[in-house]
Structure formats: C-alpha cells, structure tokens
Motif scaffolding. Structure first.
Motif, PDB file in Angstrom:
ATOM      1  N   ASN A  19       0.811  -1.208   0.000  1.00  0.00           N
ATOM      2  CA  ASN A  19       0.000   0.000   0.000  1.00  0.00           C
ATOM      3  C   ASN A  19       0.853   1.271   0.000  1.00  0.00           C
ATOM      4  N   LEU A  20       2.163   1.105  -0.124  1.00  0.00           N
ATOM      5  CA  LEU A  20       3.074   2.248  -0.075  1.00  0.00           C
ATOM      6  C   LEU A  20       3.776   2.437  -1.416  1.00  0.00           C
ATOM      7  N   VAL A  21       3.955   3.689  -1.788  1.00  0.00           N
ATOM      8  CA  VAL A  21       4.734   4.031  -2.975  1.00  0.00           C
ATOM      9  C   VAL A  21       5.798   5.026  -2.515  1.00  0.00           C
ATOM     10  N   PHE A  22       7.051   4.727  -2.818  1.00  0.00           N
ATOM     11  CA  PHE A  22       8.160   5.597  -2.439  1.00  0.00           C
ATOM     12  C   PHE A  22       8.665   6.337  -3.670  1.00  0.00           C
ATOM     13  N   VAL A  23       8.733   7.654  -3.569  1.00  0.00           N
ATOM     14  CA  VAL A  23       9.213   8.490  -4.665  1.00  0.00           C
ATOM     15  C   VAL A  23      10.481   9.184  -4.174  1.00  0.00           C
ATOM     16  N   CYS A  39       6.386   5.108 -11.050  1.00  0.00           N
ATOM     17  CA  CYS A  39       5.925   4.559  -9.767  1.00  0.00           C
ATOM     18  C   CYS A  39       4.536   5.089  -9.422  1.00  0.00           C
ATOM     19  N   LEU A  40       4.344   6.395  -9.604  1.00  0.00           N
ATOM     20  CA  LEU A  40       3.064   7.013  -9.268  1.00  0.00           C
ATOM     21  C   LEU A  40       1.942   6.559 -10.198  1.00  0.00           C
ATOM     22  N   ASP A  41       2.288   6.214 -11.431  1.00  0.00           N
ATOM     23  CA  ASP A  41       1.281   5.741 -12.382  1.00  0.00           C
ATOM     24  C   ASP A  41       0.652   4.422 -11.939  1.00  0.00           C
ATOM     25  N   ALA A  42       1.295   3.720 -11.007  1.00  0.00           N
ATOM     26  CA  ALA A  42       0.758   2.454 -10.504  1.00  0.00           C
ATOM     27  C   ALA A  42      -0.402   2.673  -9.532  1.00  0.00           C
ATOM     28  N   VAL A  43      -0.565   3.901  -9.025  1.00  0.00           N
ATOM     29  CA  VAL A  43      -1.675   4.194  -8.121  1.00  0.00           C
ATOM     30  C   VAL A  43      -2.934   4.354  -8.969  1.00  0.00           C
ATOM     31  N   GLY A  46      -9.074   6.968  -8.653  1.00  0.00           N
ATOM     32  CA  GLY A  46     -10.133   6.747  -7.678  1.00  0.00           C
ATOM     33  C   GLY A  46      -9.619   6.341  -6.305  1.00  0.00           C
ATOM     34  N   SER A  47      -8.337   5.978  -6.214  1.00  0.00           N
ATOM     35  CA  SER A  47      -7.758   5.623  -4.919  1.00  0.00           C
ATOM     36  C   SER A  47      -7.678   6.857  -4.032  1.00  0.00           C
ATOM     37  N   LYS A  48      -7.692   6.626  -2.727  1.00  0.00           N
ATOM     38  CA  LYS A  48      -7.469   7.707  -1.762  1.00  0.00           C
ATOM     39  C   LYS A  48      -6.067   7.536  -1.213  1.00  0.00           C
ATOM     40  N   VAL A  49      -5.341   8.653  -1.113  1.00  0.00           N
ATOM     41  CA  VAL A  49      -3.959   8.579  -0.638  1.00  0.00           C
ATOM     42  C   VAL A  49      -3.662   9.685   0.368  1.00  0.00           C
ATOM     43  N   GLN A  50      -2.633   9.424   1.127  1.00  0.00           N
ATOM     44  CA  GLN A  50      -2.033  10.420   2.007  1.00  0.00           C
ATOM     45  C   GLN A  50      -0.562  10.460   1.635  1.00  0.00           C
ATOM     46  N   ILE A  51       0.013  11.654   1.547  1.00  0.00           N
ATOM     47  CA  ILE A  51       1.395  11.818   1.096  1.00  0.00           C
ATOM     48  C   ILE A  51       2.208  12.517   2.178  1.00  0.00           C
TER      49      ILE A  51
END
Length: 108
Positions: A19-23, A39-43, A46-51
């Motif tokens: 559930n984590l994406v590291f940039v 990497c971000l294109d994999a999200v 419609g998903s909800k995220v916190q950065i």
C-alpha cells in the motif's frame, strides 16, 4: 432502568508494504523524474492517498521544511491529474538522521 451505551470504535487500517509508494528526489530538488512518475502511475484512479514528503539532514530546518512540503505537493498535483483523491499532502522536514529525500504515498 439501565441504559447501555455502545460506541463503535473506528478500526485503524493496517498499512501494508504493497500500500506504499516511495518516490525519491535528487538532493535539494522537488521535481518528479521519469522513474518517479512511473511509480506514481501504478496508483489507481479513484484511490485515496495520504502523502508525506521528507528531506535529508543537509540544509537548514527552514529549507528542509519547505523542500519536504514541495515534494509532497508535487506528488499530490501529479496524482490529482491521474484521478487520485489526495486526502492530505504534508511535508515533515527531516525524519531521522539518514538521507531520506523522498515522498511516501500511503494508498488507502
């Protein structure tokens, strides 16, 4: 007469590595690289995220606070163009004493 009050405690979502994406970012920079965008294109849309944006220990607190927020903001802006719902984008300055020039995306 006895009244029973039952409160439902919201369950906290378990955070898993998937559930984590590291940039990652270059030192002193907040621009997204091609690799970061990939990497971000994999999200999914419609998903909800916190950065959470961070910075490495080099530089002053003021500069690192601004840089970490800029990193969170650039990731949020990019994800919004992809249809992702950004709940929060926060810069946390320096976290720890290692080189951590990154933004972490928590996909809910």
């Amino acid at each position: 007469m006895i009244k029973e009050v039952v409160k439902e405690v919201p369950t906290q979502q378990e955070v898993k590595v998937e559930n984590l994406v590291f940039v990652t970012f270059a030192q002193g920079k907040s621009e997204l690289t091609k690799e970061a965008k990939k990497c971000l294109d994999a999200v999914q849309s419609g998903s909800k995220v916190q950065i959470v944006g961070t910075a490495s220990p080099e530089g002053s607190k003021e500069i690192n606070d601004k840089l970490s927020q800029a990193r969170a903001d650039v990731v949020a802006s990019y994800l919004k163009t992809k249809g992702v719902n950004v709940d929060e984008a926060t810069g946390k300055g320096v976290q720890g004493n290692t080189s951590n020039r990154l933004a972490v995306v928590y996909v809910k």
